[in-house]
Design an enzyme around this catalytic site. Sequence first.
Site, PDB file in Angstrom:
ATOM      1  N   CYS A 117       0.829  -1.202   0.000  1.00 17.03           N
ATOM      2  CA  CYS A 117       0.000   0.000   0.000  1.00 17.03           C
ATOM      3  C   CYS A 117       0.866   1.255   0.000  1.00 17.03           C
ATOM      4  CB  CYS A 117      -0.929  -0.011   1.219  1.00 17.03           C
ATOM      5  SG  CYS A 117      -2.115   1.358   1.263  1.00 17.03           S
ATOM      6  N   CYS A 118       1.884   1.269   0.862  1.00 16.10           N
ATOM      7  CA  CYS A 118       2.787   2.420   0.932  1.00 16.10           C
ATOM      8  C   CYS A 118       3.542   2.599  -0.388  1.00 16.10           C
ATOM      9  CB  CYS A 118       3.788   2.249   2.068  1.00 16.10           C
ATOM     10  SG  CYS A 118       3.100   2.451   3.723  1.00 16.10           S
ATOM     11  N   CYS A 199      -1.272   7.928   7.507  1.00 18.38           N
ATOM     12  CA  CYS A 199      -2.599   7.622   6.994  1.00 18.38           C
ATOM     13  C   CYS A 199      -3.506   7.141   8.128  1.00 18.38           C
ATOM     14  CB  CYS A 199      -2.507   6.554   5.907  1.00 18.38           C
ATOM     15  SG  CYS A 199      -1.637   7.098   4.425  1.00 18.38           S
ATOM     16  N   CYS A 202      -3.564   3.412   9.441  1.00 18.48           N
ATOM     17  CA  CYS A 202      -2.317   2.876   9.998  1.00 18.48           C
ATOM     18  C   CYS A 202      -1.705   3.775  11.069  1.00 18.48           C
ATOM     19  CB  CYS A 202      -1.311   2.632   8.875  1.00 18.48           C
ATOM     20  SG  CYS A 202      -1.860   1.431   7.648  1.00 18.48           S
ATOM     21  N   CYS A 229       7.793   3.864   5.510  1.00 17.24           N
ATOM     22  CA  CYS A 229       6.874   3.611   4.393  1.00 17.24           C
ATOM     23  C   CYS A 229       7.615   3.234   3.115  1.00 17.24           C
ATOM     24  CB  CYS A 229       6.000   4.848   4.124  1.00 17.24           C
ATOM     25  SG  CYS A 229       6.924   6.296   3.587  1.00 17.24           S
TER      26      CYS A 229
END
Length: 237
Positions: A117-118, A199, A202, A229
Amino acid sequence: MSSQSILSQATDTTFDQLIEEIAVDLAKYKAEGKKIFASSSFQPQSVVLLDIISRVDNTIPVYFLDTNYHFPETIAFRDELADKLGLNVIDVKSDIPVEKQVDENGEPLYKNQSDRCCHINKVEPLEDVLQENDVWINGIRKGQSAIRAQMQKEEEGKHGVLRYHPILDWDSKMVFKYINERKLPLHSLVAKGYFSVGCLPCTQKADPSKPLWSDDRSGRWAGKGKTECGLHTTLGK
């Protein structure tokens, strides 16, 4: 703890000389014909570097990685600072729509594949920016993680970009003293217990048992076994 209480505990530090040193560095890069940009997550402690940029050269573009998962308070903080400091803020985001950022079970990647995702939402978009520039200004500090503690003020990054870390040696006391001294806005989530804000899915509140000035990132990716990240690892040398 109130925002004012946090600010009042910051120690005395003189910043004019530090800002002048940064101004000299940036002038040198420009004289060498280098194309400069900055990145910012607009989290609580980002305001220091942003204010310095606004004082030295507010034409330097500041890229904000819009992951679509930021706290509403962070978006509001971005807009407030861009207006107050006269910053040239440019939003960048992944080409992959959020609804397609899912695993084989249809679950959002941030749940079980946070690294992926990062990478999609932060690393890949900024990598495109790196390829168009020569110097990358960012506000990482040694006290934030073991990885960052090993970094230098200037380092070679991916695609031959020079990574420039002008406040690398600042600690949290200096950061909040600067905010107080310059009467800068404070991210509204600080008063709610967030010292490091990423985010929304998280990020949790900082561990209340940690010392106030510990550069605490305990609320980032809690329980996921990660502290970065990828911006400051994948986009390194």
